[in-house]
Scaffold this motif. Sequence first.
Motif, PDB file in Angstrom:
ATOM      1  N   TYR A 143       3.847 -10.546  -4.767  1.00 22.86           N
ATOM      2  CA  TYR A 143       5.103  -9.987  -5.279  1.00 22.86           C
ATOM      3  C   TYR A 143       5.099 -10.222  -6.678  1.00 22.86           C
ATOM      4  O   TYR A 143       5.013 -11.198  -7.360  1.00 22.86           O
ATOM      5  CB  TYR A 143       6.279 -10.976  -4.542  1.00 22.86           C
ATOM      6  N   VAL A 173       0.113 -13.698   8.704  1.00 24.33           N
ATOM      7  CA  VAL A 173       0.225 -13.811   7.138  1.00 24.33           C
ATOM      8  C   VAL A 173      -0.609 -14.892   6.766  1.00 24.33           C
ATOM      9  O   VAL A 173      -0.418 -16.141   7.270  1.00 24.33           O
ATOM     10  CB  VAL A 173       1.599 -13.625   6.800  1.00 24.33           C
ATOM     11  N   VAL A 186       3.806 -11.485  12.545  1.00 27.69           N
ATOM     12  CA  VAL A 186       2.485 -10.920  12.267  1.00 27.69           C
ATOM     13  C   VAL A 186       1.627 -12.030  11.481  1.00 27.69           C
ATOM     14  O   VAL A 186       2.164 -12.894  10.888  1.00 27.69           O
ATOM     15  CB  VAL A 186       2.770  -9.489  11.341  1.00 27.69           C
ATOM     16  N   SER A 191       8.693 -12.636   7.116  1.00 28.82           N
ATOM     17  CA  SER A 191       7.681 -14.036   7.314  1.00 28.82           C
ATOM     18  C   SER A 191       7.805 -14.735   6.019  1.00 28.82           C
ATOM     19  O   SER A 191       8.041 -16.002   6.054  1.00 28.82           O
ATOM     20  CB  SER A 191       6.394 -13.897   7.921  1.00 28.82           C
ATOM     21  N   ILE A 192       7.465 -13.909   5.073  1.00 36.30           N
ATOM     22  CA  ILE A 192       7.106 -14.695   3.772  1.00 36.30           C
ATOM     23  C   ILE A 192       8.340 -15.232   3.109  1.00 36.30           C
ATOM     24  O   ILE A 192       8.649 -16.408   2.513  1.00 36.30           O
ATOM     25  CB  ILE A 192       6.577 -13.784   2.744  1.00 36.30           C
ATOM     26  N   SER A 193       9.398 -14.176   3.221  1.00 38.91           N
ATOM     27  CA  SER A 193      10.847 -14.892   2.458  1.00 38.91           C
ATOM     28  C   SER A 193      11.301 -15.805   3.181  1.00 38.91           C
ATOM     29  O   SER A 193      12.017 -16.826   3.058  1.00 38.91           O
ATOM     30  CB  SER A 193      12.039 -13.332   2.720  1.00 38.91           C
ATOM     31  N   ALA A 235      16.199  -2.415   5.287  1.00 38.21           N
ATOM     32  CA  ALA A 235      14.998  -3.236   5.476  1.00 38.21           C
ATOM     33  C   ALA A 235      15.172  -4.073   6.830  1.00 38.21           C
ATOM     34  O   ALA A 235      14.038  -3.967   7.549  1.00 38.21           O
ATOM     35  CB  ALA A 235      14.610  -4.100   4.445  1.00 38.21           C
ATOM     36  N   ASN A 265       9.964 -18.127   5.151  1.00 39.31           N
ATOM     37  CA  ASN A 265       9.157 -19.146   4.611  1.00 39.31           C
ATOM     38  C   ASN A 265       9.288 -19.933   3.471  1.00 39.31           C
ATOM     39  O   ASN A 265       9.445 -21.208   3.342  1.00 39.31           O
ATOM     40  CB  ASN A 265       7.525 -19.066   4.850  1.00 39.31           C
ATOM     41  N   ILE A 266       9.573 -18.912   2.566  1.00 33.40           N
ATOM     42  CA  ILE A 266       9.976 -19.526   1.272  1.00 33.40           C
ATOM     43  C   ILE A 266      11.375 -20.355   1.250  1.00 33.40           C
ATOM     44  O   ILE A 266      11.571 -21.089   0.546  1.00 33.40           O
ATOM     45  CB  ILE A 266      10.096 -18.364   0.191  1.00 33.40           C
ATOM     46  N   PRO A 275       3.865 -18.951   9.355  1.00 32.59           N
ATOM     47  CA  PRO A 275       4.412 -18.513  10.555  1.00 32.59           C
ATOM     48  C   PRO A 275       5.232 -17.227  10.745  1.00 32.59           C
ATOM     49  O   PRO A 275       5.959 -16.894   9.689  1.00 32.59           O
ATOM     50  CB  PRO A 275       5.310 -19.830  10.925  1.00 32.59           C
ATOM     51  N   SER A 309       4.520  -3.661  10.386  1.00 30.43           N
ATOM     52  CA  SER A 309       3.744  -4.997  10.128  1.00 30.43           C
ATOM     53  C   SER A 309       3.852  -5.373   8.683  1.00 30.43           C
ATOM     54  O   SER A 309       4.037  -6.701   8.400  1.00 30.43           O
ATOM     55  CB  SER A 309       2.312  -4.540  10.221  1.00 30.43           C
ATOM     56  N   VAL A 310       4.058  -4.563   7.637  1.00 27.74           N
ATOM     57  CA  VAL A 310       4.361  -4.902   6.436  1.00 27.74           C
ATOM     58  C   VAL A 310       5.591  -5.579   6.071  1.00 27.74           C
ATOM     59  O   VAL A 310       6.057  -6.684   5.612  1.00 27.74           O
ATOM     60  CB  VAL A 310       4.161  -3.495   5.396  1.00 27.74           C
ATOM     61  N   TYR A 311       6.544  -4.965   6.847  1.00 25.94           N
ATOM     62  CA  TYR A 311       7.782  -5.295   6.649  1.00 25.94           C
ATOM     63  C   TYR A 311       8.364  -6.781   7.353  1.00 25.94           C
ATOM     64  O   TYR A 311       8.737  -7.658   6.868  1.00 25.94           O
ATOM     65  CB  TYR A 311       8.967  -4.535   7.027  1.00 25.94           C
ATOM     66  N   ARG A 312       7.508  -6.926   8.555  1.00 30.58           N
ATOM     67  CA  ARG A 312       7.689  -8.218   9.081  1.00 30.58           C
ATOM     68  C   ARG A 312       6.815  -8.978   8.482  1.00 30.58           C
ATOM     69  O   ARG A 312       7.343 -10.402   8.436  1.00 30.58           O
ATOM     70  CB  ARG A 312       6.685  -8.125  10.545  1.00 30.58           C
ATOM     71  N   ALA A 313       5.651  -8.879   7.745  1.00 28.06           N
ATOM     72  CA  ALA A 313       5.073 -10.031   6.883  1.00 28.06           C
ATOM     73  C   ALA A 313       5.864 -10.395   5.943  1.00 28.06           C
ATOM     74  O   ALA A 313       6.164 -11.431   5.518  1.00 28.06           O
ATOM     75  CB  ALA A 313       3.977  -9.370   6.244  1.00 28.06           C
ATOM     76  N   THR A 314       6.562  -9.432   5.054  1.00 29.45           N
ATOM     77  CA  THR A 314       7.460  -9.733   4.201  1.00 29.45           C
ATOM     78  C   THR A 314       8.860 -10.497   4.692  1.00 29.45           C
ATOM     79  O   THR A 314       9.158 -11.628   3.822  1.00 29.45           O
ATOM     80  CB  THR A 314       8.036  -8.454   3.542  1.00 29.45           C
TER      81      THR A 314
END
Lengths: 235, 138
Positions: B62, B35, B33, A153-155, A15, A157-158, B30, A146-151
Amino acid sequence: MSVIGKILTLVRGSAREIGESVVDANATRIYEQEIVDARNAIMKAKSELTGVMAKEMQSAREIERLRKEMIRLENLAVEALDKGEDALAEEVAGKVAACEAELEEQSRAHANYALQVGKLKELIKAAEGKVREHEREVAMARTTESVYRATRSISDNIGATGSKLVSARESLERIKRRHEDLADRMAAAEALDKETSTRGLEQRLAEAGIGGDAERRRATMERIRARQAAAHKDA
Amino acid sequence: MKSLQEQIAGLDDVLSARLGGTAVSLQPIPGSVPVIQVVIGGREELPIFITASETQVLCICYLWSDEEVRADKRAELLETLLALNPSIPLSAFGRIDKRFVLFGALASDARVEDVAQDVIALSDNALDALEALSAYLV
């Protein structure tokens, strides 16, 4: 390889790797250039096609004209012969022959134009297919990235906010518990509501001298009076 | 092209109105891309993430990670998810980076009302899926 086939290879990789290199910047640029080139080729082929098709129509008209002219001239030649004007007939025959030669030439040109039209149409179809394929390829690669980058960012950020992704089971239980709490609170409120309205009714009954309290007071009063009467009797 | 934030401006109000006044918050995440995280009151554990690329707007929820799947039931789960996919309105199961997701995809020019409809469907479907499929999880 199909576009989805390529994406499959990418998705099977790690990934982290995907996030960084789904779209090899160079490869994308090459694809984008190819798209631009193919689009230009289509535009050129289309304008060429209009030109060739116009010529094809012109030659068709010319052929028609020559055929009519030949018939007209031949008729004239026959008339001349009928009138014994052999020399004139000969002259007309010369013109018919020239017409025929021109007709042959026009027919060859016409066939040639038709061939070119067919070729150009094939070329446009192929180029449009190529544009579509490349566009799909670039779009899919970009979307995957884009989807993997978003994931990511989300990870990230968490991780950064200190909150943790809780397990699905735990999430479900928490949501359900909250839902049950809410349901319990609503049930409790309803019960309380009912209770207060019941008490209100009992109060009104008591005030009218009906029901438990009023009855008890009367019974107690009677007992006291009885005791008093008994005491007077003893005295 | 409008930014994702411009595209879904007012989504929280639209969602809240459609959910009978439930609190809804939007939070940009942040990164490289766009989000935006959507949190629906009472379902804080199941946030929805909206992301946009040039071809589509994706709403992702998720569900669980690879490790949460019971090893002995994994193949069965995968088949079940594939079989369920066509029947679930507006949402589909997927897997991103070793995590199972439920997602809805919209055209890149989707209106805020379309996104709201997808987010609500996704949230309901996700909660439903967690409940229905928890037998496959550790």
